[in-house]
Scaffold this active site. Structure first.
Site, PDB file in Angstrom:
ATOM      1  N   ARG A 223     -14.624  -6.613   6.021  1.00  0.00           N
ATOM      2  CA  ARG A 223     -14.158  -7.698   5.873  1.00  0.00           C
ATOM      3  C   ARG A 223     -15.232  -8.718   7.230  1.00  0.00           C
ATOM      4  O   ARG A 223     -15.037 -10.334   6.311  1.00  0.00           O
ATOM      5  CB  ARG A 223     -12.776  -7.286   6.716  1.00  0.00           C
ATOM      6  CG  ARG A 223     -11.828  -6.070   6.248  1.00  0.00           C
ATOM      7  CD  ARG A 223     -10.570  -6.750   6.494  1.00  0.00           C
ATOM      8  NE  ARG A 223      -9.373  -5.469   6.441  1.00  0.00           N
ATOM      9  CZ  ARG A 223      -8.758  -5.379   4.624  1.00  0.00           C
ATOM     10  NH1 ARG A 223      -9.097  -6.817   4.617  1.00  0.00           N
ATOM     11  NH2 ARG A 223      -7.925  -4.750   5.106  1.00  0.00           N
TER      12      ARG A 223
ATOM     13  N   ASP B 262      -7.892  -9.315  -0.001  1.00  0.00           N
ATOM     14  CA  ASP B 262      -7.213 -10.096   0.509  1.00  0.00           C
ATOM     15  C   ASP B 262      -7.043 -11.551   1.349  1.00  0.00           C
ATOM     16  O   ASP B 262      -6.737 -12.792   1.719  1.00  0.00           O
ATOM     17  CB  ASP B 262      -6.322  -9.422   2.495  1.00  0.00           C
ATOM     18  CG  ASP B 262      -6.243  -7.858   1.832  1.00  0.00           C
ATOM     19  OD1 ASP B 262      -6.994  -7.309   2.035  1.00  0.00           O
ATOM     20  OD2 ASP B 262      -5.337  -7.503   2.059  1.00  0.00           O
TER      21      ASP B 262
ATOM     22  N   ASP C 233       1.151   3.667   1.602  1.00  0.00           N
ATOM     23  CA  ASP C 233       1.238   4.649   3.306  1.00  0.00           C
ATOM     24  C   ASP C 233       1.632   3.483   4.328  1.00  0.00           C
ATOM     25  O   ASP C 233       1.914   4.142   4.984  1.00  0.00           O
ATOM     26  CB  ASP C 233      -0.099   5.209   3.253  1.00  0.00           C
ATOM     27  CG  ASP C 233      -1.175   3.940   3.472  1.00  0.00           C
ATOM     28  OD1 ASP C 233      -1.223   3.016   3.084  1.00  0.00           O
ATOM     29  OD2 ASP C 233      -2.358   4.280   4.330  1.00  0.00           O
TER      30      ASP C 233
ATOM     31  N   ASP D  54       1.220  -0.876  -0.111  1.00  0.00           N
ATOM     32  CA  ASP D  54       0.375   0.057  -0.366  1.00  0.00           C
ATOM     33  C   ASP D  54       0.366   1.353   0.510  1.00  0.00           C
ATOM     34  O   ASP D  54       2.334   1.200   0.737  1.00  0.00           O
ATOM     35  CB  ASP D  54      -0.504  -0.380   0.975  1.00  0.00           C
ATOM     36  CG  ASP D  54      -2.045  -1.248   1.518  1.00  0.00           C
ATOM     37  OD1 ASP D  54      -2.510  -1.599  -0.629  1.00  0.00           O
ATOM     38  OD2 ASP D  54      -2.732  -1.211   1.709  1.00  0.00           O
TER      39      ASP D  54
END
Length: 762
Positions: free
Chosen positions: A711, A663, A576, A574
Site C-alpha cells: 500500500r 482501494d 472474512d 471481503d
C-alpha cells in the site's frame, strides 16, 4: 560667500519649479486631448450601436453571449475596425474549409476506445512540449500502437512558430513524408506562438493541410469552427501537474471569493507598446487610473528599441509602475483588465482566473479558450477595445450576486481545466472525443458546473445529468435508487459451512430486500463453487459468480463485465468480514445523502515521511482520516467505471501488481475529481483476528505487514503519477446509535438514529 550660495540655491529652485510646471502642463494637455478623442469616438459608437449599460442587456451586447459552439459576432467584425490579419485563405498548405465532416476519418475511431498515438522521435523539444507529450502518455488515451489510434500527435515541437524565437524549430517539412501523415487527417498540432514582428500574422510556417490546430491567441478570422480548438496562452514553466502538495490545501472555490468587493475595482499592470500592433488599448489605459479604485500602470520597457520610440508618458509610467506589485493587484482587485498584447491572447487571462479576479477582455476577434464547451459569459466580460471608457459604467451596473457568481466560476474553471498543463491537454482531448462520440447535450452542462467534465472522463456518457453522482444535491433524495449491488471478493475458500464467515455474510446479504444483486469475484485458486451451494433467504436476489482467478488481468476483466452492475450504488465486501444487517442499511442510507463520496467503515490515513522523502500508509487510530477501505464501503457505479477509464493501461497494470492498491486508487480518483474527502462511519467489530501480541513469524502478521508495504508503494506510485496526492483529510464521522424504542431491525431505514459528530479521541 553665504549670499552667493543662497542666490544659487534660489535660482535652482526657480528652475525646478518651472520644469515641473512645464511637465504638468504637457501631461495634462496630452491626457486631455487624448481623452477627448476617445470620449468623442466612444460617444459616436454608443449612438451608432445603441448599446445600453443595464445589467441584463450589457452581457447580451458587450460580453459576446453567443451560444456554446458558435463564434461570437462582435463589433470588431465590421471591416472598418477589424484588426485580424492573415486569414488561412492567404496561408499556403492549409485547408480553410476543413470541418470534422470532411477532414476527419471517423473510421479510425468508431467502435473502439478513443486512443492517441505519439510519433516516436528524438528531435529538439522544449520543456513545454515535453510536458504536453508526457500528459498524453500518462493518460488513459495513450497507445503505442498506431493501428489502434484515433488521433496522432507529432514528435516535433510546434509550440513556438515565431521565427525570431530561440525555441523556433526549423525543418518541419519532413512531416508530410511520414506514412501516417495522410495529409494531416486525424492529426492535432499544438501551438502557443505564431507570427513575428511587425504584424504577428497567424502564420505557423508549417504545412497544416487537414490537421486540427490547437492554438493560443486564435482569431475568429482563422478559426475553423468545430474543427480547430482555441486553448490558453501559458508560459514555458507552467506546471505539469496541479501546483499543490500534501501539506497545502489546493486553491478552494471560496479562498478568493470574499470579500465580494476587493480593495480595487479594476487593475492592470503590464507593458504598453509605444510602437507596433497591440498599442492602441494599452496606450489609453492610464486614463482610467485614479490611484484609488482603478489602478492602471504600464511600462514602456519592452524590447531593445523602446528608448528610441518612447513618448512623453514613459517617464511618468515608470514612476507609477514601481509602486504596485503585480500579484498584489491580482489578489486585491475585483476585476482585471486583459487587453490584447502583440497577439490576441495574454498570460494574464489565466492569472486573473487563478486569483478569482474577473477578466475584462479587450481583444477584438479573440476566440476564448475552449469556447466550444465553456460558457465564458458566466466568468468574464468580453467587450470591444473601443469601449474602454465604458468599463467603470459596466462594473457599477453589476449586482453583488452577479459578481459573486462570476468570481466563483473563475476559480472553478481555473481549478478544473487550466491549473496545469496536464489538465489543459486532457481537456483538449476530451473536446475532440466529445465531437467524435457526439456526446449527449447534457455533457455541455458538465463543462460549466462543478466538478466539471473531467469527472466524467472517458466514461460512457449518461442519459441525464442527474445520473452523475456529483449532482445529487440538486435532486430530491427520493430520486436516488433504493437498491444496491453487493460485490464480495473471495481470496481463499475453506468450504461453505455455517461456521465460516463467508456463509454468514451471504446469509446476511440475502436477507436484505434492498439488495438487487450479489456479484461474487472469485479470486482464489480453488475451483469456482456453484450457486446451489450458497444459502438464500430472499430468493428474488440475483447472485452472479465470475471467475477472476487470473490475477494479472483482474481489473481489465472487471471493467469488461461492468454491465453486470445495474444499480447506482455498489457495496464492496471481503469474505472474512461480518457486518450486521442494520450496519449495512445504515451505511447505505448515509451514502444516499453523499452519492459523490466514498462512504464506509474502515478508515486509514497517510502522512509524509520527511526522513525517507516518501508517503507512508498507516492504520493507526487517529482523529482524522484520508482513505476509506473498500471493505464495507459504498461507492457510485460511475466512479467504479471512472477508475478503469481514468488511468492509463500502464497504471492499471501497476495497480494490479501491487495487489492491495485498488482501494487507494479509487480514493485518489474520487478526491481528484471532486476535491472532497470520503465519509467515515462508526467503528465496528471485526471478526478478523487482531495481530496484536503475535510474533513476527506468524504467517497472518507477516501477510498483513506485506500488505502495508504494498500500500505504501502504491501510494507513492500514484502520487508520482498525479504529480501530487489529491487525498483530503477529514474529521467527520457518522455514528450508528442503538434505538431502544425500535421494535426490531427488519424495517429498512427505521431502526437507527443518525448522529453526526467530530472525532475527538474516540
Amino acid at each position: 560667500m553665504v549670499w552667493a550660495n543662497r542666490k544659487i540655491a534660489f535660482i535652482l529652485l526657480v528652475i525646478l519649479i518651472l520644469f515641473l510646471a512645464i511637465c504638468n502642463w504637457y501631461v495634462a494637455s496630452f491626457n486631455g486631448e487624448s481623452r477627448r478623442h476617445f470620449i468623442e469616438k466612444n460617444n459616436i459608437l454608443r449612438n451608432h450601436y445603441m448599446l445600453s449599460i443595464d445589467e441584463d442587456s450589457q452581457f447580451q451586447t458587450l460580453a459576446h453571449p453567443s451560444p456554446i459552439g458558435t463564434t461570437p459576432i462582435t463589433i470588431s467584425d465590421y471591416s472598418d475596425y477589424n484588426s485580424n490579419k492573415g486569414a488561412w485563405s492567404k496561408t499556403p498548405n492549409v485547408n480553410p474549409s476543413c470541418r470534422m465532416g470532411n477532414c476527419f476519418d471517423y473510421s479510425k475511431c468508431n467502435g473502439r476506445p478513443f486512443k492517441v498515438y505519439v510519433y516516436p522521435g528524438n528531435s529538439k523539444m522544449t520543456d513545454g512540449y515535453l510536458r504536453i507529450i508526457r500528459s498524453i502518455q500518462n493518460s488513459s488515451y495513450y497507445t503505442d500502437q498506431p493501428e489502434l489510434a484515433c488521433l496522432f500527435v507529432l514528435a516535433i515541437d510546434t509550440l513556438d512558430r515565431d521565427v525570431s524565437s530561440e525555441d523556433y524549430v526549423n525543418r518541419v517539412s519532413k512531416i508530410s513524408s511520414n506514412k501516417l501523415w495522410n495529409q494531416g487527417m486525424n492529426h492535432i498540432i499544438f501551438n502557443l506562438f505564431s507570427g513575428t514582428w511587425p504584424d504577428y500574422r497567424e502564420d505557423l510556417s508549417l504545412s497544416l493541410e487537414n490537421a486540427i490546430l490547437v492554438k493560443a491567441s486564435f482569431s475568429d478570422a482563422t478559426y475553423r469552427l468545430g474543427f480547430d480548438i482555441s486553448w490558453p496562452l501559458f508560459g514555458k514553466d507552467y506546471p505539469l501537474h496541479d501546483a499543490v502538495n500534501d501539506n497545502q490545501q489546493s486553491l478552494g472555490l471560496s479562498s478568493s471569493v470574499f470579500p465580494i468587493h476587493r480593495k480595487y475595482k479594476a487593475a492592470f499592470k503590464g507593458k504598453r507598446y509605444v510602437l507596433g500592433i497591440g498599442s492602441e488599448t494599452r496606450n489609453a489605459l492610464h486614463h482610467l487610473h485614479d490611484d484609488q479604485h482603478y489602478i492602471m500602470v504600464t511600462t514602456c520597457k519592452h524590447g531593445n528599441t523602446w528608448r528610441e520610440h518612447q513618448d512623453g508618458r514613459c517617464m511618468v509610467d515608470e514612476l507609477m509602475y514601481a509602486e504596485y506589485d503585480y500579484n498584489d493587484l491580482l489578489l486585491n482587485s475585483t476585476f482585471c483588465l486583459v487587453p490584447r498584447g502583440r497577439r490576441l491572447g495574454s498570460f494574464r487571462f489565466l492569472e486573473a482566473l487563478r486569483f478569482g479576479c474577473i477578466p475584462i477582455v479587450l481583444s477584438n476577434g479573440w476566440v476564448l479558450p475552449f469556447s466550444e464547451v465553456i460558457d465564458w459569459k458566466k466568468a468574464c466580460i468580453q467587450i470591444d477595445e473601443r469601449r474602454l471608457f465604458d468599463v467603470p459604467d459596466l462594473i457599477n451596473a453589476l449586482s453583488d450576486e452577479k459578481i459573486l457568481s462570476m468570481k466563483q466560476q473563475c476559480l472553478f474553471l481555473w481549478h478544473t481545466y487550466f491549473q496545469s498543463v496536464n489538465r489543459i491537454v486532457i481537456s483538449t482531448l476530451e473536446i475532440i472525443r466529445g465531437r467524435i462520440e457526439q456526446a449527449n447535450p447534457a455533457q455541455n452542462s458538465l463543462w460549466n458546473s462543478m466538478p466539471g467534465a473531467l469527472a466524467a472522463l472517458s466514461t460512457p456518457p449518461l442519459d441525464s445529468i442527474q445520473d452523475y453522482p456529483f449532482y445529487f444535491s440538486r435532486i430530491l433524495k427520493s430520486y436516488v435508487e433504493e437498491t444496491f449491488t453487493a460485490i464480495v471478493v473471495i481470496r481463499s475458500y475453506d468450504g461453505i459451512k455455517e461456521s465460516t464467515s463467508f456463509y454468514r455474510l451471504i446469509n446476511t446479504l440475502t436477507s436484505i430486500s434492498a439488495i438487487r444483486k450479489i456479484w461474487i469475484h472469485w479470486r482464489c485458486n480453488q475451483s469456482v463453487i456453484t450457486l446451489d451451494t450458497l444459502p438464500r433467504i430472499l430468493h428474488n436476489i440475483s447472485i452472479v459468480i465470475s471467475d477472476f482467478r487470473n490475477q494479472n488481468s483482474y481489473l481489465n476483466n472487471v471493467s469488461k463485465l461492468s454491465h453486470i452492475i445495474e444499480t447506482q450504488a455498489i457495496l464492496f465486501l471481503d469474505q472474512d468480514t461480518i457486518y450486521k444487517k442494520d450496519e449495512i442499511l445504515f451505511a447505505f442510507d448515509i451514502w444516499r445523502s453523499f452519492m459523490d463520496r466514498l462512504v464506509g467503515y474502515s478508515s486509514k490515513n497517510h502522512y509524509w515521511n520527511e526522513a525517507y522523502k516518501r508517503y507512508e500508509f498507516t492504520s493507526k487510530l487517529l482523529n482524522y482520516y484520508s482513505i476509506i477501505m473498500l471493505d464495507g464501503a459504498f461507492i457510485h457505479r460511475h466512479y467504479y467505471n471512472l477508475v478503469h477509464h481514468f488511468l492509463s493501461n500502464i497504471a492499471i497494470n501497476r495497480i494490479q501488481d501491487f495487489h492491495n492498491c485498488l482501494d487507494i486508487a479509487i480514493n485518489i480518483v474520487i478526491s481528484y475529481v471532486t476535491n472532497k474527502p470520503p465519509i467515515k462511519l462508526s467503528y465496528r467489530k471485526l471478526n478478523k483476528s487482531s495481530h496484536e501480541g503475535r510474533s513476527s513469524n506468524d504467517r497472518a502478521f507477516n501477510r498483513e505487514r506485506s500488505r502495508m508495504v504494498q500500500r505504501r508503494q502504491c501510494l507513492n506510485y500514484l502520487s508520482t503519477l498525479f504529480g501530487r496526492l489529491p487525498l483530503k483529510r477529514s474529521y467527520l464521522r457518522y455514528d450508528l446509535l442503538n434505538d431502544p424504542t425500535a421494535a426490531d431491525c427488519t424495517s429498512y431505514g427505521k431502526n437507527y438514529n443518525i448522529f453526526e459528530r467530530k472525532l475527538a479521541g474516540a
